[in-house]
Design a protein around this motif. Structure first.
Motif, short mmCIF file in Angstrom:
data_model
loop_
_atom_site.label_atom_id
_atom_site.label_comp_id
_atom_site.label_asym_id
_atom_site.label_seq_id
_atom_site.Cartn_x
_atom_site.Cartn_y
_atom_site.Cartn_z
N ARG A 44 0.89 -1.28 0.10
CA ARG A 44 -0.13 0.35 -0.32
C ARG A 44 0.35 1.10 -0.18
O ARG A 44 0.57 2.11 -0.64
N ALA A 48 0.86 3.55 -2.81
CA ALA A 48 0.74 4.54 -2.37
C ALA A 48 1.78 6.53 -3.45
O ALA A 48 1.58 7.49 -3.44
N GLU A 53 -3.98 3.92 -5.27
CA GLU A 53 -4.72 3.06 -3.92
C GLU A 53 -5.70 1.97 -4.43
O GLU A 53 -5.44 1.12 -6.12
N ASP A 56 -7.45 1.24 -7.32
CA ASP A 56 -6.74 0.93 -9.16
C ASP A 56 -6.20 -0.45 -9.50
O ASP A 56 -6.09 -0.01 -9.97
N TRP A 75 -5.24 -5.31 3.45
CA TRP A 75 -5.52 -4.03 3.13
C TRP A 75 -6.02 -4.07 1.48
O TRP A 75 -7.02 -3.48 1.63
N SER A 79 -10.34 -2.41 1.44
CA SER A 79 -10.25 -1.29 1.09
C SER A 79 -11.25 -1.27 0.53
O SER A 79 -12.03 -0.21 -0.37
N ASP A 83 -15.38 0.07 -0.33
CA ASP A 83 -15.36 0.67 -0.87
C ASP A 83 -16.34 0.59 -2.42
O ASP A 83 -16.38 0.34 -3.48
#
Length: 259
Positions: A44, A48, A53, A56, A75, A79, A83
Motif C-alpha cells: 500500500r 501510494a 490506491e 486502482d 489491506w 479497502s 469502497d
C-alpha cells in the motif's frame, strides 16, 4: 495487451523504509488496467508513492504465501470491499495455495466471525501449477521454483513466464540457486528478472540463506545467461558491480520495463 512492468520495490522481505520496498511489481495493460504481482506488507505504501490506491488494482497474482508476498492482501481486500465504487480484484493463485491463503494467512482478521470468505473480497481464479492464465489478452504461465524446504516438504514459489511482441520474459519469484533445474528456462527466456540475495558476513564471505539465489552463485552462470539477467529481491546496503560481471544490473525501485 500488456504495455509495461514497474518494480514497486526490489528489496528483500525485511527491507525497511521508503528507500526501497519489498519486491512487488505492477503490470499495466495498454488500456490502463493493473495487475499486481504479489502484495506484500508494504504494497500500500509502494502504490501510494506512485499515486495509486486499492481501487486502482484490477487483479493480483500471488507467487507464494510468505508475508512479503501476501501481507498486503488484507489491506487490498478490505479497502475494495468497503469502497462502494471499487470492484473485487481478480486473484490469480496456484490452486493448491487457495485454501491455505485463507486459513493460514487471512481468515483470522477477514473472516468477520465466520461471516466472510475469500470470495467476498476477491474474484478467486485458481490456476494449475503446470498451467497458466490470461489477463488482458496476455498469457502468463506458472513456473514452479524451489524456494526452500519445510522439513522434508518443498516450498514452491510460482514465478511467471510470458511472451510478448518484443521478447520472452521470466520472473523467477523467490528461488534457490538451481542452475540445472532452471537451465531450460534460462535458455528459453530473453529477459530474466532473477531473485538475488546480497548478504555477506563481516569478513566478506557470502552469507547464504539457502532460500534465495545468492549473487556469488549467480555469477558462476555462463556469460550468455548472465547477459539476460536483471537482479532483484536484494538486501539493503552495498551491492557488487553486477554490470561489470556481465549482468544487466540490479533493478532499481520504480524502474519501468516496456513489454
Amino acid at each position: 495487451m500488456v504495455s509495461k512492468l514497474t518494480f514497486l520495490g526490489t528489496g528483500s522481505a525485511f527491507t525497511v523504509g521508503a528507500a526501497n520496498w519489498q519486491s512487488n511489481m505492477l503490470i499495466e495493460s495498454e488500456e490502463g488496467r493493473r495487475l499486481l504481482i504479489d502484495c506484500g506488507g508494504d504494497a500500500r505504501l509502494a502504490l501510494a508513492e506512485r499515486g495509486l490506491e486499492a481501487r486502482d488494482i484490477d487483479a493480483v497474482y500471488i507467487s507464494h504465501l510468505h508475508s512479503d508476498h501476501v501481507g498486503g492482501l488484507e489491506w487490498l481486500g478490505f479497502s475494495t470491499y468497503f469502497d462502494a465504487g471499487a470492484a473485487r480484484p481478480a486473484l490469480f493463485i496456484e490452486e493448491n495455495k487457495v485454501a491455505r491463503l485463507w486459513t493460514n494467512s487471512l481468515s483470522g482478521s477477514m473472516a468477520r466471525s465466520g461471516l466472510a470468505t475469500l470470495d467476498d473480497y476477491f474474484e478467486v481464479r485458481p490456476v494449475s501449477g503446470d498451467g497458466g492464465f490470461v489477463w488482458e489478452g496476455q498469457r502468463f504461465d506458472l513456473t514452479g521454483m524451489l524456494h526452500c524446504m519445510d522439513g522434508s516438504v518443498p516450498l514452491i514459489s510460482f514465478g511467471l513466464r510470458f511472451e510478448t511482441d518484443i521478447g520472452r520474459f521470466l520472473i523467477t519469484s523467490d528461488t534457490r540457486f538451481e542452475p540445472q533445474r532452471c537451465a531450460s528456462l534460462y535458455a528459453w527466456a530473453e529477459i530474466i528478472f532473477h531473485d538475488c540475495e546480497t548478504s555477506y558476513a563481516a569478513d566478506g564471505t557470502p552469507a547464504r540463506s539457502g532460500i534465495h539465489a545468492h549473487y556469488e552463485d549467480l555469477r558462476t552462470l555462463p556469460s550468455d545467461v548472465r547477459a539476460k539477467m536483471w537482479l532483484y529481491h536484494y538486501q539493503p546496503g552495498p551491492r557488487p558491480d553486477a554490470q561489470a560481471e556481465g549482468f544487466r544490473g540490479f533493478v532499481a525501485k520504480g524502474q519501468v520495463f516496456g513489454l
